[in-house]
Write an enzyme that holds these catalytic residues in place. Structure first.
Site: not given
Length: 176
Positions: A46, A51-53
């Site tokens: 997501s 971390t995904c950002e």
């Protein structure tokens, strides 16, 4: 948190199944399969996680400006959320796409989390690089969901694939 994916996933040399995903503007696009550009397909849980950002922002900087590469960041996030994220973070060199309509696409790629149970069904952090013939040329699976991928390894592989493609085009021209 270490995660287990639904399978061992696709391997280098396998065909990358083409699938339909939805852009931030609710347009259906094809991801995978044979395309004019080399594709990076980065499945992630997501964009609303740190971390995904970081991963999306890093790919936006690293690979997003390569004219012969299309970076697809794939999650189950709705296009509304992806659009808000991209606007807020200045993400304009990669294509964030939502697989909310048919999350089985990640399942077919072996990128869906099967354990631990509380993360079951989310996408794992998996990167595929697909050549222009629709073949998987590189795979990176990040077992620890809170860790970023190894960008250097992915970029080195991408550079090799790009170089090989350029050389093939030169050889093809010489044959004519």
């Amino acid at each position: 948190i270490e995660v287990t994916l639904n399978s061992n996933g696709l391997k280098v040399g396998d065909s990358a199944p083409a699938f339909t995903a939805v852009t931030i503007d609710f347009e259906e696009v094809t991801v995978g399969g044979k395309q004019d550009k080399i594709q990076v397909i980065a499945f992630l849980p997501s964009i609303d996680t740190s971390t995904c950002e970081l991963e999306t922002t890093k790919f936006n900087t690293l690979a997003g400006k390569m004219e012969d590469v299309l970076v697809n960041v794939v999650s189950k996030d709705l296009p509304f959320a992806q659009k808000r994220f991209c606007s807020a973070k200045g993400i304009n060199n990669v294509r964030t796409v939502s697989d909310y309509k048919d999350a089985n696409n990640a399942l077919r790629y072996g990128a869906t989390i099967s354990a631990p149970v509380f993360l079951e069904g989310l996408f794992g952090r998996v990167i595929y690089i697909v050549d222009t013939q629709g073949k998987i040329a590189y795979v990176q699976v990040v077992d620890e969901i809170s860790m970023e991928p190894d960008y250097k390894k992915a970029m080195d592989a991408l550079d090799t694939i790009r170089r090989d493609l350029r050389q093939k085009k030169i050889v093809d021209k010489l044959k004519k």
